[in-house]
Write a protein that holds these residues in place. Sequence first.
Motif, PDB file in Angstrom:
ATOM      1  N   VAL A 234       0.800  -1.231   0.000  1.00 25.42           N
ATOM      2  CA  VAL A 234       0.000   0.000   0.000  1.00 25.42           C
ATOM      3  C   VAL A 234       0.830   1.278   0.000  1.00 25.42           C
ATOM      4  CG1 VAL A 234      -1.932  -1.134   1.155  1.00 25.42           C
ATOM      5  CG2 VAL A 234      -0.203   0.044   2.536  1.00 25.42           C
ATOM      6  N   ASN A 235       2.120   1.189   0.308  1.00 26.31           N
ATOM      7  CA  ASN A 235       2.934   2.401   0.405  1.00 26.31           C
ATOM      8  C   ASN A 235       3.607   2.705  -0.929  1.00 26.31           C
ATOM      9  OD1 ASN A 235       4.546   4.534   1.103  1.00 26.31           O
ATOM     10  ND2 ASN A 235       5.775   3.445   2.604  1.00 26.31           N
ATOM     11  N   PRO A 236       3.177   3.771  -1.630  1.00 28.68           N
ATOM     12  CA  PRO A 236       3.781   4.078  -2.934  1.00 28.68           C
ATOM     13  C   PRO A 236       5.196   4.649  -2.814  1.00 28.68           C
ATOM     14  CG  PRO A 236       2.212   5.780  -2.322  1.00 28.68           C
ATOM     15  CD  PRO A 236       2.103   4.714  -1.275  1.00 28.68           C
ATOM     16  N   GLN A 237       5.589   5.042  -1.615  1.00 35.40           N
ATOM     17  CA  GLN A 237       6.925   5.612  -1.408  1.00 35.40           C
ATOM     18  C   GLN A 237       7.758   4.710  -0.501  1.00 35.40           C
ATOM     19  OE1 GLN A 237       6.010   9.539   0.101  1.00 35.40           O
ATOM     20  NE2 GLN A 237       5.736  10.369  -1.952  1.00 35.40           N
ATOM     21  N   LEU A 238       7.638   3.431  -0.710  1.00 32.52           N
ATOM     22  CA  LEU A 238       8.364   2.478   0.126  1.00 32.52           C
ATOM     23  C   LEU A 238       9.871   2.652  -0.017  1.00 32.52           C
ATOM     24  CD1 LEU A 238       8.014  -0.105   1.979  1.00 32.52           C
ATOM     25  CD2 LEU A 238       8.497  -1.401  -0.102  1.00 32.52           C
ATOM     26  N   GLN A 239      10.341   2.925  -1.245  1.00 35.04           N
ATOM     27  CA  GLN A 239      11.767   3.077  -1.501  1.00 35.04           C
ATOM     28  C   GLN A 239      12.125   4.540  -1.710  1.00 35.04           C
ATOM     29  OE1 GLN A 239      13.279   0.521  -4.608  1.00 35.04           O
ATOM     30  NE2 GLN A 239      11.880  -1.144  -4.096  1.00 35.04           N
TER      31      GLN A 239
ATOM     32  N   GLY B   9       7.608  -0.703  17.010  1.00 33.17           N
ATOM     33  CA  GLY B   9       6.200  -0.492  17.327  1.00 33.17           C
ATOM     34  C   GLY B   9       5.307  -0.625  16.106  1.00 33.17           C
ATOM     35  N   MET B  10       4.330   0.266  16.004  1.00 29.26           N
ATOM     36  CA  MET B  10       3.333   0.172  14.934  1.00 29.26           C
ATOM     37  C   MET B  10       3.789   0.890  13.675  1.00 29.26           C
ATOM     38  SD  MET B  10      -0.679   1.427  14.858  1.00 29.26           S
ATOM     39  CE  MET B  10      -0.268   3.180  14.781  1.00 29.26           C
ATOM     40  N   SER B  11       3.690   0.177  12.556  1.00 32.37           N
ATOM     41  CA  SER B  11       3.885   0.788  11.247  1.00 32.37           C
ATOM     42  C   SER B  11       2.568   1.430  10.828  1.00 32.37           C
ATOM     43  CB  SER B  11       4.310  -0.261  10.218  1.00 32.37           C
ATOM     44  OG  SER B  11       4.154   0.238   8.908  1.00 32.37           O
ATOM     45  N   GLN B  12       2.601   2.722  10.528  1.00 30.43           N
ATOM     46  CA  GLN B  12       1.367   3.411  10.162  1.00 30.43           C
ATOM     47  C   GLN B  12       0.838   2.935   8.801  1.00 30.43           C
ATOM     48  OE1 GLN B  12       3.179   7.322  10.691  1.00 30.43           O
ATOM     49  NE2 GLN B  12       1.754   7.749  12.357  1.00 30.43           N
ATOM     50  N   TRP B  13       1.728   2.775   7.829  1.00 29.58           N
ATOM     51  CA  TRP B  13       1.285   2.263   6.544  1.00 29.58           C
ATOM     52  C   TRP B  13       0.841   0.804   6.668  1.00 29.58           C
ATOM     53  CZ3 TRP B  13       0.023   4.393   2.006  1.00 29.58           C
ATOM     54  CH2 TRP B  13       0.407   5.712   1.766  1.00 29.58           C
ATOM     55  N   GLY B  14       1.504   0.059   7.514  1.00 24.37           N
ATOM     56  CA  GLY B  14       1.074  -1.315   7.758  1.00 24.37           C
ATOM     57  C   GLY B  14      -0.299  -1.365   8.387  1.00 24.37           C
ATOM     58  N   ALA B  15      -0.560  -0.446   9.332  1.00 25.46           N
ATOM     59  CA  ALA B  15      -1.881  -0.373   9.957  1.00 25.46           C
ATOM     60  C   ALA B  15      -2.951  -0.066   8.923  1.00 25.46           C
ATOM     61  CB  ALA B  15      -1.877   0.688  11.053  1.00 25.46           C
ATOM     62  N   ASN B  16      -2.635   0.819   7.995  1.00 31.39           N
ATOM     63  CA  ASN B  16      -3.613   1.149   6.956  1.00 31.39           C
ATOM     64  C   ASN B  16      -3.858  -0.044   6.039  1.00 31.39           C
ATOM     65  OD1 ASN B  16      -5.326   3.212   5.789  1.00 31.39           O
ATOM     66  ND2 ASN B  16      -3.935   3.249   4.041  1.00 31.39           N
TER      67      ASN B  16
END
Length: 394
Positions: A240-245, A356-363
């Motif tokens: 889901v994260n378009p800016q992973l890299q 802790g929590m990854s925000q993009w992972g949570a989404n």
Amino acid sequence: MKDFRLWRRKPARWRPARRSRRLPARGWSRRLLPAAWLAAPLLAALLLPLAVVQLRHDPPAPPPTPQPSGAPAAREPAAAEAPQPKVSVYLSRTRQIETLPLEDYVTGVIAAEMPAGFELEALKAQSIAARTFIVRRLRAGDRSGVPAAGADVTDTVSHQAYVSSAVLQRDWAKAGRGADLAKLRRAVRETRGIVMTYRGEPITASFFASSGGYTENSEDYWKAAVPYLRSVASPWDREVNPQLQSTATFTFSELRAKLGLDGIAPQGAQRVLASSAGASGRFKPLSMERTAAGLPELEVLSLTAGHRIKEISIDGRVFTGREVRERLGLRSSQFTWTIKKGQIAITTYGNGHGVGMSQWGANGMAKEGATATQILKHYYSGISFTQVSTLLKK
């Protein structure tokens, strides 16, 4: 006397009739049935107003709202809730202190820390994490890192980023973001007063933007091993994260200067590498060919449980992945590199410290149908939920 005798004997003649056998119940019902039918409209007319009054003033209680497994218990109505604690925030730009109710503070935090376009359940998870962070400080009386007396926390990422109430009301309204603000307030309202605990104490609810596939153990970024901050898989970030890299490019001289290697001969920069036992060491030799050509030499020595760089040798000097990340201003300590034409290009994966929590992972979890409770229990191992009022009792 005759008349008297006749009167005296008269009851005797009628006694057998009084002792006569009663009619069966069926017989009585046949006699009463027509009368009941005749009386029914009258009884209905008399009882109907009473039934209407009863329905208007005493409606039946609605059934309880179903809760997902492991979810925090439903809250009482707002009128029955305990007064909110106050939070004093040091506003770094104006150098003023804003004091406001806890739930309003949480709204300002999620406005700064998570995109309003994220799924509602992800925003709710962020609300609980933000509330837990500040409640832990309030409970401990911790005001570390605050430059002004009387403030509990700053509005920077040193604690939690925060958008002031005035900015939310003024700037968000002007930008036509009323719907976004309403969504944030809903996330806060639906999690009102809920915090995460471990063994009865509010946790260190650390969070970060995104991972490269796994979160970190706390001791791989900080020194202390925290039982609920364990490395877990977070595959949703990649989806889901378009800016992973992200790639940052440095000249060789820039790289060495930022790492403190500028002007130091590679041989002098060599240092002993501690073994796992800590009782002996070894030197990391350099390639003479690369040294003669002026090329930096990088070699990964070990990885963390979260697949990030734990130790790396650069020109013979050993750095932690965190040191390299912070000195070079990288987004993450999970990175690879390529060297050509006098430059080194370092590509990072994910963004943040990874604990802790990854925000993009949570989404990503929310997009798949996970609740806020499920998200938090995935990223924080073995935690429970409780109410602020329980933790901040006088």
